[in-house]
Design a protein around this motif. Structure first.
Motif, PDB file in Angstrom:
ATOM      1  N   MET A   1       0.845  -1.204   0.000  1.00 46.43           N
ATOM      2  CA  MET A   1       0.000   0.000   0.000  1.00 46.43           C
ATOM      3  C   MET A   1       0.880   1.255   0.000  1.00 46.43           C
ATOM      4  N   ALA A   2       0.497   2.240  -0.802  1.00 42.88           N
ATOM      5  CA  ALA A   2       1.260   3.486  -0.885  1.00 42.88           C
ATOM      6  C   ALA A   2       1.172   4.267   0.419  1.00 42.88           C
ATOM      7  N   GLY A   3       2.291   4.861   0.824  1.00 46.67           N
ATOM      8  CA  GLY A   3       2.274   5.748   1.971  1.00 46.67           C
ATOM      9  C   GLY A   3       1.425   6.968   1.647  1.00 46.67           C
ATOM     10  N   ARG A   4       0.742   7.495   2.645  1.00 46.03           N
ATOM     11  CA  ARG A   4      -0.172   8.626   2.435  1.00 46.03           C
ATOM     12  C   ARG A   4       0.452   9.903   2.984  1.00 46.03           C
ATOM     13  N   LEU A   5       0.643  10.872   2.108  1.00 47.95           N
ATOM     14  CA  LEU A   5       1.304  12.125   2.453  1.00 47.95           C
ATOM     15  C   LEU A   5       0.317  13.286   2.427  1.00 47.95           C
ATOM     16  N   LEU A   6       0.311  14.060   3.487  1.00 51.55           N
ATOM     17  CA  LEU A   6      -0.427  15.320   3.509  1.00 51.55           C
ATOM     18  C   LEU A   6       0.507  16.416   3.009  1.00 51.55           C
ATOM     19  N   LEU A 223      14.987  14.540  -0.236  1.00 49.71           N
ATOM     20  CA  LEU A 223      13.563  14.448  -0.561  1.00 49.71           C
ATOM     21  C   LEU A 223      13.155  13.002  -0.812  1.00 49.71           C
ATOM     22  N   THR A 224      13.986  12.274  -1.545  1.00 53.57           N
ATOM     23  CA  THR A 224      13.642  10.875  -1.824  1.00 53.57           C
ATOM     24  C   THR A 224      13.756  10.027  -0.558  1.00 53.57           C
ATOM     25  N   ARG A 225      14.693  10.353   0.324  1.00 46.12           N
ATOM     26  CA  ARG A 225      14.784   9.653   1.608  1.00 46.12           C
ATOM     27  C   ARG A 225      13.509   9.874   2.434  1.00 46.12           C
ATOM     28  N   PHE A 226      13.019  11.104   2.409  1.00 45.84           N
ATOM     29  CA  PHE A 226      11.776  11.390   3.144  1.00 45.84           C
ATOM     30  C   PHE A 226      10.606  10.615   2.518  1.00 45.84           C
ATOM     31  N   ALA A 227      10.542  10.578   1.197  1.00 45.50           N
ATOM     32  CA  ALA A 227       9.481   9.828   0.522  1.00 45.50           C
ATOM     33  C   ALA A 227       9.540   8.343   0.896  1.00 45.50           C
ATOM     34  N   GLU A 228      10.750   7.797   0.960  1.00 46.14           N
ATOM     35  CA  GLU A 228      10.907   6.382   1.339  1.00 46.14           C
ATOM     36  C   GLU A 228      10.418   6.149   2.760  1.00 46.14           C
ATOM     37  N   LEU A 229      10.746   7.088   3.652  1.00 45.21           N
ATOM     38  CA  LEU A 229      10.335   6.977   5.045  1.00 45.21           C
ATOM     39  C   LEU A 229       8.802   6.965   5.159  1.00 45.21           C
ATOM     40  N   VAL A 230       8.152   7.859   4.409  1.00 39.12           N
ATOM     41  CA  VAL A 230       6.687   7.916   4.410  1.00 39.12           C
ATOM     42  C   VAL A 230       6.102   6.648   3.793  1.00 39.12           C
ATOM     43  N   GLN A 231       6.717   6.188   2.725  1.00 39.62           N
ATOM     44  CA  GLN A 231       6.261   4.988   2.044  1.00 39.62           C
ATOM     45  C   GLN A 231       6.299   3.769   2.957  1.00 39.62           C
ATOM     46  N   ASN A 232       7.338   3.709   3.792  1.00 39.94           N
ATOM     47  CA  ASN A 232       7.512   2.565   4.673  1.00 39.94           C
ATOM     48  C   ASN A 232       6.721   2.675   5.974  1.00 39.94           C
TER      49      ASN A 232
END
Length: 233
Positions: A1-6, A223-232
Motif C-alpha cells: 500500500m502506498a504511503g499517504r502524504l499530507l 527528498l527521496t529519503r523522506f518519501a521512502e520513510l513515508v512509504q515505509n
C-alpha cells in the motif's frame, strides 16, 4: 500500500514551479493536497504517514489565520509522531511550532544564491542527510531565519551567513530545510526570471544566477529519503 502524504501548500499559488507534490506522487506516495494559504486543511490527521510543508511569502511569526492553524496542526502531528518535512517557510513554521515562536526572526539582509552548505557531524548518521558527504549544494533565498541554538534542535548543515540551514527536531522524524533542494536546473531558470524584481531587490544578479543554475541532485536525495520513510510507514 502506498504511503499517504499530507501536502500543505503555503504559497500564493497552490503548486510551486518545482511541482514537488507531483514528484512525491511519482515516487509512489498517495498525496492529499491542501492549499493551506487559502485556508484549506484536512478535517483529521488520521491515516497520514507523513506531512510536507511548503514555502510561503509569509513569516511564521505573522498573525495570519492559516499560520495559527498550521501551528496547531504541527503540534498535533508531532504528538502523533507523524514524520514531517518543511522547506523554507515550512522549516520556519516547524521551528516556531515545536521550539518556540521566538525561534524564527527577520534577518537584517537577505541570503540569496547557490551555496555549498557544510554538514555537521550529526548529518553522517541522519536518516535524510546520510547520503551526503562534507557539504550539500543548493539554492538558498530567505529573509527570515531559524535560530540554531535550541536544546531540541540538531543542526545538520550551515552556511557562511546562516548557522542553521538544515535541522532535525529531537530524535523525531521531523526536519526543516531552509534552502530549495526541490528546484531543478531548468525550473530554476524560469523561477529566477519570474521573480526577477523581488530577487534583485534582495541583492541577486539574475543573469549570474541563471548561469549558475544547478540540478542539486545530491540535495534531492533528502527528498527521496523522506518519501521512502513515508512509504515505509
Amino acid at each position: 500500500m502506498a504511503g499517504r502524504l499530507l501536502y500543505l501548500g503555503n504559497g500564493r499559488k497552490f503548486q510551486s514551479i518545482a511541482k514537488l507534490d507531483d514528484r512525491f506522487e511519482a515516487w509512489g506516495l498517495k498525496v492529499d493536497r491542501y492549499w493551506a494559504y487559502d485556508g484549506q486543511f484536512p478535517a483529521s490527521l488520521e491515516g497520514y504517514d507523513g506531512i510536507f510543508l511548503s514555502g510561503s511569502p509569509h513569516g511564521a511569526y505573522e498573525d495570519v489565520p492559516f499560520i495559527h492553524r498550521e501551528h496547531a496542526l504541527i503540534e498535533e502531528a508531532a504528538a502523533k509522531e507523524i514524520p514531517m518535512l518543511g522547506i523554507c517557510f515550512g522549516s520556519q513554521i516547524l521551528a516556531s511550532a515545536l521550539c518556540g515562536k521566538d525561534q524564527v526572526f527577520r534577518r537584517t539582509s537577505c541570503e540569496i544564491g547557490y551555496k555549498d552548505l557544510p554538514l555537521t557531524e550529526a548529518a553522517a548518521t541522519d536518516k535524510l542527510s546520510r547520503d551526503l558527504v562534507d557539504n550539500v549544494h543548493m539554492f538558498v533565498w530567505h529573509n527570515d531565519e531559524v535560530k540554531a541554538e535550541h536544546p531540541d534542535m540538531t543542526v545538520l548543515a550551515t552556511s557562511d551567513d546562516c548557522p542553521n540551514q538544515i535541522w532535525r527536531y529531537r530524535q523525531a522524524d521531523i526536519w526543516g530545510i531552509q534552502g530549495h533542494p526541490e528546484v531543478t536546473k531548468s525550473q530554476a531558470v524560469i523561477w529566477f526570471e519570474e521573480n526577477r524584481e523581488r530577487m534583485e531587490k534582495d541583492g541577486a544578479d539574475i543573469d549570474d544566477l541563471k548561469a549558475q543554475a544547478h540540478e542539486a541532485a545530491e540535495a534531492k536525495t533528502m527528498l527521496t529519503r523522506f518519501a521512502e520513510l513515508v512509504q515505509n510507514g
